[in-house]
Design a protein around this motif. Structure first.
Motif, PDB file in Angstrom:
ATOM      1  N   THR A 128       0.839  -1.285  -0.040  1.00 55.45           N
ATOM      2  CA  THR A 128      -0.200   0.061   0.047  1.00 55.45           C
ATOM      3  C   THR A 128       0.832   1.117   0.156  1.00 55.45           C
ATOM      4  OG1 THR A 128      -1.764  -1.035   1.275  1.00 55.45           O
ATOM      5  CG2 THR A 128      -1.714   1.132   1.098  1.00 55.45           C
ATOM      6  N   THR A 129       1.969   1.104   0.585  1.00 61.12           N
ATOM      7  CA  THR A 129       2.925   2.440   0.736  1.00 61.12           C
ATOM      8  C   THR A 129       3.341   2.533  -0.486  1.00 61.12           C
ATOM      9  OG1 THR A 129       3.232   2.092   3.189  1.00 61.12           O
ATOM     10  CG2 THR A 129       4.806   3.320   2.064  1.00 61.12           C
ATOM     11  N   SER A 130       3.895   1.671  -1.081  1.00 59.77           N
ATOM     12  CA  SER A 130       4.479   1.541  -2.604  1.00 59.77           C
ATOM     13  C   SER A 130       3.529   2.243  -3.476  1.00 59.77           C
ATOM     14  CB  SER A 130       5.092   0.311  -2.798  1.00 59.77           C
ATOM     15  OG  SER A 130       5.687   0.405  -4.292  1.00 59.77           O
ATOM     16  N   ASN A 131       2.249   1.755  -3.673  1.00 58.05           N
ATOM     17  CA  ASN A 131       1.379   2.172  -4.280  1.00 58.05           C
ATOM     18  C   ASN A 131       0.846   3.686  -3.948  1.00 58.05           C
ATOM     19  OD1 ASN A 131       1.192  -0.323  -5.676  1.00 58.05           O
ATOM     20  ND2 ASN A 131      -0.454  -0.905  -4.676  1.00 58.05           N
ATOM     21  N   SER A 132       0.721   4.069  -2.903  1.00 51.18           N
ATOM     22  CA  SER A 132       0.444   5.309  -2.506  1.00 51.18           C
ATOM     23  C   SER A 132       1.643   6.337  -3.130  1.00 51.18           C
ATOM     24  CB  SER A 132       0.278   5.647  -0.938  1.00 51.18           C
ATOM     25  OG  SER A 132      -0.872   4.926  -0.499  1.00 51.18           O
ATOM     26  N   GLN A 133       3.002   5.940  -2.886  1.00 50.06           N
ATOM     27  CA  GLN A 133       4.048   6.642  -3.452  1.00 50.06           C
ATOM     28  C   GLN A 133       4.065   6.852  -4.747  1.00 50.06           C
ATOM     29  OE1 GLN A 133       7.371   4.886  -1.572  1.00 50.06           O
ATOM     30  NE2 GLN A 133       7.262   5.793   0.350  1.00 50.06           N
ATOM     31  N   ALA A 134       3.580   5.707  -5.568  1.00 43.47           N
ATOM     32  CA  ALA A 134       3.641   5.987  -7.101  1.00 43.47           C
ATOM     33  C   ALA A 134       2.450   6.751  -7.521  1.00 43.47           C
ATOM     34  CB  ALA A 134       3.510   4.538  -7.697  1.00 43.47           C
ATOM     35  N   TYR A 135       1.515   6.480  -6.792  1.00 45.92           N
ATOM     36  CA  TYR A 135       0.250   7.448  -7.155  1.00 45.92           C
ATOM     37  C   TYR A 135       0.491   8.944  -7.131  1.00 45.92           C
ATOM     38  CZ  TYR A 135      -4.480   9.706  -6.537  1.00 45.92           C
ATOM     39  OH  TYR A 135      -5.493  10.450  -6.705  1.00 45.92           O
TER      40      TYR A 135
END
Length: 400
Positions: A128-135
């Motif tokens: 989730t953290t990785s996806n949020s940073q990419a978003y």
């Protein structure tokens, strides 16, 4: 078209664009006048003791969530759930001793499952953290391009917007994974409660020796700590799911507004839904879908917040409109807006009818702009009016 801005909202003067005028007598305090000249040179303020501290103390994760920027992802829980373990003990050979051995084995199996749940939770959080940073990286790139100005419907920004939408859907999938994990942990919670009840009931069985009760006391303590661990795991999962669900909902509204910004080639800001839903009280008694009234709108003594004059094609009103409505919602989150199509009463009956049709079409265009900016349809009423003073089709926005 000309902008007219009343004294109470002088901050919007920088947004002068031909076609709109702002008027508001009560929403914001006056920011101009003779006192403005008395400010003088800036006064230096000494640093506080906290600011002088070369080694500041950082708050735990989650404690500063309220101070994060509005567009930052919510802070996820950071607990690593470690099971207390099960103390090995010899079987006494009694009936109660055999019961204790069975309960100990079941508690050990439960704790092994909890170790697996914890591993799954940490993996979901990392994803989730990785996806949020990419978003947010993608959104930042789009906003930076819009901030300096770009062409309407820039295909590069459209591709980045599509990418951001996919990344946000991945965060939504992470929430589904959290929900599945929470259901599994809820089952473990029922099992832990059953083991604790069975362990306490074993004290009442006959045929036990002192060693059996000593082992039961140790097992009860370890089972009780396991129950507390499961409850904490469930609570943290529930909080993460709640925060992430609200976050994704807000970001979907922001994406809708960002799409409108890309279409126009200029940055508007965050979705108005983030302002409109700040208040939990009743917002309007009107129908959730804006309807058009054929009767003349009676403004009374009310002054319009915004006046848009459609005296030419493609009037650039949206940035100024967004700023005015956003400032209104900041000071009065429960505001409801009346969008009034004002038609000039000039010419014959055919001309008047044509002017009313044109004014209604322009008002519906403004209404679509407001909903694209994230303003809920339940906050907007669309009506018509005629004016002997208007020389061209106008749209007035009133606040109530």
């Amino acid at each position: 078209m000309v902008f007219r801005i009343s004294r109470p909202i002088a901050l919007t003067a920088a947004l002068f664009v031909a076609g709109c005028s702002f008027i508001d007598e009560s929403l914001m305090p006056a920011l101009t006048g003779d006192d403005a000249e008395a400010t003088g040179a800036p006064v230096p303020i000494a640093a506080s003791e906290a600011e002088k501290n070369p080694d500041p103390t950082l708050s735990p994760a989650g404690a500063g969530a309220a101070t994060l920027p509005a567009n930052a992802p919510p802070v996820l829980g950071s607990t690593n759930f470690v099971t207390p373990g099960v103390t090995a003990a010899p079987n006494t050979g009694t009936f109660v001793g055999q019961k204790v051995a069975v309960l100990r084995s079941e508690l050990g199996a439960l704790q092994e499952r909890l170790k697996l749940r914890n591993q799954q939770l940490q993996q979901i959080r990392n994803t989730t953290t990785s996806n949020s940073q990419a978003y947010h990286g993608t959104i930042a790139a789009v906003n930076a391009r819009l901030q300096v100005g770009t062409t309407p419907g820039n295909p590069i920004l459209i591709n980045q917007w599509n990418q951001a939408q996919l990344q946000l859907e991945r965060i939504g999938a992470d929430i589904s994974s959290m929900n599945s994990l929470a259901n599994a942990v809820a089952s473990d919670s029922s099992m832990s409660a059953y083991l604790l009840e069975s362990t306490r009931a074993a004290y009442g069985l006959s045929g036990a020796i002192e060693e059996d009760h000593r082992q039961l006391a140790i097992l009860e303590d370890e089972t009780n700590r396991t129950v507390v661990l499961v409850d904490r795991l469930l609570n943290e999962l529930s909080e993460d799911i709640s925060r992430q669900t609200a976050y994704v909902g807000n970001e979907r509204a922001n994406l809708t507004t960002l799409s409108h910004s890309i279409k126009n080639g200029e940055l508007l800001g965050a979705s108005l839904a983030n302002r409109a839903y700040l208040s939990t009280g009743p917002v309007a008694s009107s129908s959730p879908v804006a309807s058009t009234s054929t009767q003349n709108f009676n403004a009374g003594n009310r002054q319009p917040l915004v006046v848009i004059r459609f005296d030419r094609e493609n009037v650039p009103y949206e940035q100024a409109l967004y700023t005015a409505v956003n400032r209104t919602l900041q000071s009065r989150p429960q505001s409801v807006f009346d969008v009034v199509a004002v038609a000039p009463m000039t010419g014959g009956a055919a001309d008047v009818a044509l002017n009313q049709t044109k004014a209604t079409r322009n008002a519906r265009k403004v209404l679509r702009s407001l909903t694209d900016m994230g303003l809920p349809a339940s906050r907007v009423n669309l009506t018509t009016a005629s004016s002997g003073q208007a020389v061209t089709s106008e749209v007035h926005i009133y606040v109530r």
